[in-house]
Structure formats: C-alpha cells, structure tokens
Design a protein around this motif. Structure first.
Motif, short mmCIF file in Angstrom:
data_model
loop_
_atom_site.label_atom_id
_atom_site.label_comp_id
_atom_site.label_asym_id
_atom_site.label_seq_id
_atom_site.Cartn_x
_atom_site.Cartn_y
_atom_site.Cartn_z
N THR A 45 10.81 -61.01 -2.42
CA THR A 45 9.39 -61.21 -1.70
C THR A 45 8.55 -61.64 -1.85
O THR A 45 7.13 -62.31 -1.54
N ALA A 46 7.89 -61.45 -3.02
CA ALA A 46 6.81 -61.66 -3.73
C ALA A 46 7.18 -63.07 -4.08
O ALA A 46 5.68 -63.89 -3.68
N ALA A 47 8.10 -64.56 -4.90
CA ALA A 47 8.33 -65.36 -4.73
C ALA A 47 8.13 -65.92 -3.05
O ALA A 47 7.21 -66.94 -3.61
N LEU A 48 9.17 -65.94 -1.73
CA LEU A 48 9.16 -65.83 -0.55
C LEU A 48 7.57 -66.05 -0.34
O LEU A 48 7.07 -67.20 0.71
N ASP A 49 6.61 -65.36 -0.49
CA ASP A 49 5.36 -65.37 0.17
C ASP A 49 3.99 -66.34 -0.75
O ASP A 49 3.69 -67.04 -0.07
N TRP A 50 4.97 -65.93 -2.10
CA TRP A 50 3.88 -67.07 -3.14
C TRP A 50 4.42 -69.46 -2.34
O TRP A 50 3.67 -70.08 -2.14
N CYS A 51 5.23 -68.81 -1.51
CA CYS A 51 5.71 -70.36 -0.76
C CYS A 51 5.40 -70.44 -0.04
O CYS A 51 4.72 -71.44 0.28
N TYR A 52 5.07 -69.98 0.86
CA TYR A 52 4.16 -70.37 2.46
C TYR A 52 2.56 -70.03 1.76
O TYR A 52 2.21 -70.59 2.43
N THR A 53 1.69 -68.64 0.87
CA THR A 53 0.24 -68.51 1.25
C THR A 53 0.12 -69.29 -0.58
O THR A 53 -1.05 -69.27 -0.22
N ASP A 55 -0.79 -67.45 -3.07
CA ASP A 55 -1.28 -66.51 -3.04
C ASP A 55 -0.79 -65.77 -4.83
O ASP A 55 0.38 -65.12 -5.01
N TRP A 56 -1.37 -66.20 -5.48
CA TRP A 56 -0.80 -65.63 -7.62
C TRP A 56 -0.89 -64.01 -7.66
O TRP A 56 -0.64 -63.83 -8.81
N ARG A 57 -0.69 -63.42 -6.52
CA ARG A 57 -1.15 -62.20 -6.98
C ARG A 57 -0.04 -61.81 -6.75
O ARG A 57 1.22 -60.09 -7.35
N LEU A 58 1.08 -62.05 -6.30
CA LEU A 58 2.92 -62.31 -6.29
C LEU A 58 3.03 -60.80 -5.60
O LEU A 58 3.39 -60.02 -6.51
N ALA A 59 2.21 -60.18 -4.69
CA ALA A 59 2.12 -58.52 -4.03
C ALA A 59 3.35 -58.34 -3.25
O ALA A 59 3.74 -59.10 -1.97
N GLY A 60 4.74 -58.46 -4.47
CA GLY A 60 5.91 -58.27 -3.09
C GLY A 60 5.89 -56.92 -2.81
O GLY A 60 4.56 -55.95 -2.73
N HIS A 61 7.10 -56.33 -1.23
CA HIS A 61 7.26 -55.69 -0.64
C HIS A 61 8.78 -55.09 -1.04
O HIS A 61 9.53 -55.65 -0.67
N SER A 62 8.02 -53.52 -1.11
CA SER A 62 9.93 -52.52 -0.01
C SER A 62 9.75 -51.01 0.37
O SER A 62 8.54 -51.73 0.92
N SER A 63 10.76 -50.61 0.41
CA SER A 63 10.54 -49.43 1.52
C SER A 63 11.03 -48.16 0.97
O SER A 63 11.73 -48.96 -0.42
N LEU A 64 10.52 -47.30 0.84
CA LEU A 64 11.40 -46.13 0.25
C LEU A 64 12.91 -46.28 0.64
O LEU A 64 13.88 -45.87 -0.13
N TRP A 65 13.39 -46.79 2.00
CA TRP A 65 14.72 -46.03 2.47
C TRP A 65 15.39 -47.08 1.56
O TRP A 65 16.93 -47.38 2.02
N ALA A 66 14.81 -48.97 0.92
CA ALA A 66 15.81 -49.26 -0.10
C ALA A 66 16.41 -48.75 -0.57
O ALA A 66 17.49 -49.14 -1.17
N LEU A 67 15.74 -47.84 -1.43
CA LEU A 67 16.71 -47.18 -2.78
C LEU A 67 17.78 -46.40 -2.15
O LEU A 67 18.65 -46.88 -2.79
N PRO A 68 18.12 -45.57 -1.68
CA PRO A 68 19.35 -45.26 -0.61
C PRO A 68 20.69 -46.61 -0.09
O PRO A 68 21.78 -46.42 -0.25
N MET A 69 19.84 -47.43 0.53
CA MET A 69 20.30 -48.43 0.27
C MET A 69 20.94 -49.59 -0.51
O MET A 69 22.64 -49.92 -0.16
N TYR A 70 20.19 -49.56 -0.83
CA TYR A 70 20.53 -50.91 -2.31
C TYR A 70 21.92 -50.34 -3.22
O TYR A 70 22.13 -50.58 -3.71
N ALA A 71 21.39 -48.94 -4.10
CA ALA A 71 22.13 -47.72 -4.35
C ALA A 71 23.68 -48.21 -4.02
O ALA A 71 24.43 -48.04 -4.48
N THR A 72 24.05 -47.77 -2.33
CA THR A 72 24.76 -47.01 -1.37
C THR A 72 25.24 -48.46 -1.66
O THR A 72 26.98 -48.67 -2.38
N ALA A 73 24.79 -49.83 -1.34
CA ALA A 73 25.91 -51.01 -0.83
C ALA A 73 25.47 -51.01 -2.61
O ALA A 73 27.08 -51.60 -2.46
N ILE A 74 25.87 -51.09 -3.70
CA ILE A 74 25.31 -52.42 -5.22
C ILE A 74 27.01 -51.08 -5.14
O ILE A 74 28.03 -51.70 -5.76
#
Length: 163
Positions: A45-53, A55-74
């Motif tokens: 998300t930081a790289a994708l946002d940089w492509c549009y903006t 913005d060198w802060r490279l402020a990517g983002h996620s959600s705490l919901w992502a932790l169990p989702m990625y854990a079980t998916a992988i």
C-alpha cells in the motif's frame, strides 16, 4: 542451479534434509505468516500510494483484521502446497490454484467483515471488482504474493527448527 530450475518448473521437491530439532508448531507458523502478510500489505500500500502521490513518507496501511486473515490464508496455502507438490503439479499450475484460493479467501473474509460493518478495504472504484470485495486488477500482485509465500516464506518457515 539445474536442480533449482527443475524444482521451479516441475514442482519436484529438491530440499536439503531438515536440521535436527523440532519443527515450529502450527501456532508459531501462524504467527510468522500473520506478520509476513501484514508487512507485505503495508509495503504494497505504501508503494501503490507513492505511485499516485509521490509522497516519500511511504505511509502504508493495514488493519488488525489482516493478522488472522493472512495467518490462516498462508497456512492453508502451506497445506495446499504439500498436496499440490505431492501431485507433482508444475509451478504455474500451483500459482493458479493459490491465486484462485486467495480471491475466494479475500471475498469470503470481506463479505463476513462487511456483515459486521468492519471490512477495511473497498475495491468498488476499480473497473473489474466484485462487490468491492475483490478486483481482477490485483491478479498479478496476488500471484507474486503466492510465489513469494510458496517459494520463500513457507519453505523457510518449515525449515526452522527449535533445539
């Protein structure tokens, strides 16, 4: 080098023998997979946002919901990997299976979270989306993610040994 090429093309298992010691228990692998998935999401998300903006802060983002989702998916991709490699499926076929699974998983998790009013993503502004929960525009990134998961994250996590 020829062994590595054979392994990628045929799915043949050419692994070094496991080191002595106990392998990581499932809960420890889930932890590794959760952290890997969230780190990749923030980087993406930081790289994708940089492509549009630009913005060198490279402020990517996620959600705490992502932790169990990625854990079980992988983890489920780990299970699929074992079965698909036992059938000697070639890498492109395995990647297609993983990518299809990722879309099913993302759609299912998104639908469940939407029922709670908690879905942290919305792809409805993309041309090829389904209910704003998945988008075909992410097929290549998801395939690359599946490749990294199979060839590097899962492979190396399964080699970790505790003494």
């Amino acid at each position: 080098m020829q062994g590595a090429i054979l392994s990628y093309c045929t799915g043949a298992v050419l692994e070094a023998p496991a080191a002595p010691g106990r392998p990581l228990v499932t809960v420890a692998r889930l932890y590794v997979y959760a952290l890997h998935g969230c780190l990749c999401e923030v980087a993406f998300t930081a790289a994708l946002d940089w492509c549009y903006t630009r913005d060198w802060r490279l402020a990517g983002h996620s959600s705490l919901w992502a932790l169990p989702m990625y854990a079980t998916a992988i983890y489920l991709i780990e299970v699929m990997r074992t079965r698909l490699m036992a059938r000697r499926l070639a890498l492109p076929a395995r990647l297609a299976a993983y990518t299809g699974f990722i879309y099913l998983w993302e759609f299912s998790c998104g639908a469940g979270l939407s029922l709670l009013g908690a879905c942290p993503w919305d792809y409805s502004h993309y041309n090829y989306n389904l209910g704003g929960l998945v988008t075909l525009e992410y097929a290549l990134p998801w395939t690359v993610a599946a490749f990294i998961a199979e060839q590097h994250v899962i492979e190396r996590t399964l080699r970790i040994r505790l003494h």
